[in-house]
Design a protein around this motif. Structure first.
Motif, short mmCIF file in Angstrom:
data_model
loop_
_atom_site.label_atom_id
_atom_site.label_comp_id
_atom_site.label_asym_id
_atom_site.label_seq_id
_atom_site.Cartn_x
_atom_site.Cartn_y
_atom_site.Cartn_z
N ALA A 30 10.10 55.81 71.79
CA ALA A 30 9.91 56.22 70.41
C ALA A 30 11.00 57.22 70.01
CB ALA A 30 8.54 56.85 70.21
N ARG A 31 11.43 57.10 68.76
CA ARG A 31 12.38 58.03 68.18
C ARG A 31 11.98 58.29 66.73
NH1 ARG A 31 13.61 58.02 72.81
NH2 ARG A 31 15.67 58.14 73.73
N SER A 32 12.31 59.48 66.23
CA SER A 32 12.00 59.84 64.85
C SER A 32 13.21 60.48 64.19
CB SER A 32 10.83 60.84 64.80
OG SER A 32 9.66 60.27 65.31
N ILE A 33 13.22 60.42 62.85
CA ILE A 33 14.28 61.07 62.08
C ILE A 33 13.72 61.47 60.73
CG2 ILE A 33 15.19 59.00 60.93
CD1 ILE A 33 18.04 60.11 61.61
N PHE A 34 14.22 62.57 60.19
CA PHE A 34 13.84 63.01 58.85
C PHE A 34 14.79 62.35 57.86
CE2 PHE A 34 14.35 65.70 55.16
CZ PHE A 34 13.03 65.86 54.76
N VAL A 35 14.22 61.76 56.81
CA VAL A 35 15.00 61.14 55.75
C VAL A 35 14.64 61.83 54.44
CG1 VAL A 35 15.53 58.99 54.52
CG2 VAL A 35 15.02 58.93 56.97
N PRO A 57 20.35 48.00 64.68
CA PRO A 57 21.49 47.78 65.56
C PRO A 57 21.37 46.54 66.44
CG PRO A 57 20.19 49.61 66.36
CD PRO A 57 19.62 49.23 65.02
N PHE A 58 20.16 46.07 66.67
CA PHE A 58 19.99 44.86 67.47
C PHE A 58 20.42 43.63 66.67
CE2 PHE A 58 16.85 47.92 69.08
CZ PHE A 58 17.29 48.01 70.39
N VAL A 130 10.40 59.37 59.68
CA VAL A 130 10.33 57.95 60.05
C VAL A 130 10.34 57.86 61.57
CG1 VAL A 130 11.42 55.69 59.84
CG2 VAL A 130 11.59 57.32 57.95
N THR A 131 9.35 57.17 62.13
CA THR A 131 9.25 57.00 63.58
C THR A 131 9.32 55.52 63.92
OG1 THR A 131 7.92 59.00 63.82
CG2 THR A 131 7.84 57.41 65.63
N TRP A 132 10.18 55.19 64.89
CA TRP A 132 10.33 53.83 65.42
C TRP A 132 9.75 53.89 66.83
CZ3 TRP A 132 15.76 51.08 65.20
CH2 TRP A 132 15.63 49.75 65.64
N ASP A 133 8.69 53.13 67.08
CA ASP A 133 7.95 53.19 68.33
C ASP A 133 7.81 51.78 68.89
OD1 ASP A 133 5.19 53.02 69.79
OD2 ASP A 133 5.59 55.17 69.65
N ALA A 158 19.74 52.93 70.91
CA ALA A 158 19.80 51.97 69.80
C ALA A 158 18.83 52.38 68.69
CB ALA A 158 19.48 50.56 70.30
N PHE A 159 17.63 52.87 69.06
CA PHE A 159 16.68 53.35 68.06
C PHE A 159 17.30 54.51 67.27
CE2 PHE A 159 12.21 52.06 69.77
CZ PHE A 159 12.62 50.75 69.87
N GLU A 160 17.93 55.44 67.97
CA GLU A 160 18.57 56.58 67.31
C GLU A 160 19.64 56.12 66.34
OE1 GLU A 160 19.89 59.02 70.55
OE2 GLU A 160 17.83 59.45 71.19
N GLN A 161 20.47 55.16 66.78
CA GLN A 161 21.53 54.64 65.91
C GLN A 161 20.93 53.95 64.68
OE1 GLN A 161 25.03 54.85 66.15
NE2 GLN A 161 24.77 54.15 64.06
N GLY A 162 19.91 53.13 64.88
CA GLY A 162 19.27 52.44 63.76
C GLY A 162 18.65 53.40 62.77
N LEU A 163 17.94 54.39 63.26
CA LEU A 163 17.32 55.36 62.35
C LEU A 163 18.38 56.16 61.60
CD1 LEU A 163 14.35 56.61 64.56
CD2 LEU A 163 14.21 55.23 62.46
N SER A 164 19.47 56.48 62.27
CA SER A 164 20.57 57.19 61.61
C SER A 164 21.19 56.31 60.50
CB SER A 164 21.62 57.56 62.66
OG SER A 164 22.72 58.19 62.05
#
Length: 179
Positions: A30-35, A57-58, A130-133, A158-164
């Motif tokens: 899981a990764r999260s980012i503030f948007v 990114p996939f 936003v969290t991708w899990d 890849a999750f970090e790159q996608g969320l960014s």
């Protein structure tokens, strides 16, 4: 002498197999980012698989092809993908606007597995978290592979790159709309 070498090789193989067997049965990343945008601005870029594949990114790897089916967005929207060394299907199985999208991910290559992928969009002061899990059972071959290449590091990046990329897409669109 050959017996000693054979016993040594058998011991090394046994140790590797025991280490693999001791890996977790469930793979969870899981990764999260503030948007800096409300959930209503982010949700359509996840609930629509074509829109998601603009920042995923996939999907943006060279040589990846996508065949979409079902509705354009929401429950039942699906993407059969192949290329870049992988193949499988992802389908939206739950959609709660504007806060959550759950998907079923079936991988056929490079190894067979099934995972549940969830995106949650939680409102916060000045934007959204936003969290991708992703989680799923890890087959023995996956456990063996994880001794060499940690899924957390490989997929987490890849999750970090996608969320960014999602953040950049949403926030750039907001700035352009303000001009």
């Amino acid at each position: 002498m050959l017996e000693i070498i054979g016993a040594g090789v058998a011991l090394v193989i046994a140790i590797i197999l025991v280490l693999a067997a001791r890996q977790p049965d469930i793979c969870h990343i899981a990764r999260s980012i503030f948007v800096a945008a409300p959930p209503e601005r982010i949700f359509p870029l996840i609930d629509d698989l074509k829109a998601m594949n603009e920042w995923n990114p996939f999907a943006t790897q060279k040589g990846v092809s996508n065949v979409y089916s079902g509705p354009e967005r929401g429950v039942g929207a699906a993407d059969d993908f192949s290329g870049g060394g992988s193949a499988g299907r992802i389908e939206i199985v739950e959609s709660t606007e504007p806060s959550q999208v759950a998907l079923s991910l079936r991988m056929d290559r490079p190894m067979r597995c099934s995972n549940r992928v969830e995106f949650t969009i939680a409102p916060q002061n000045g934007g959204s978290l936003v969290t991708w899990d992703m989680k799923g059972r890890q087959p023995f071959i996956g456990k063996l592979f994880s001794l060499v290449m940690k899924p957390e590091k490989m997929v987490g990046g890849a999750f970090e790159q996608g969320l960014s990329d999602l953040k950049r897409l949403v926030e750039t669109a907001r700035e352009e709309a303000a001009e």
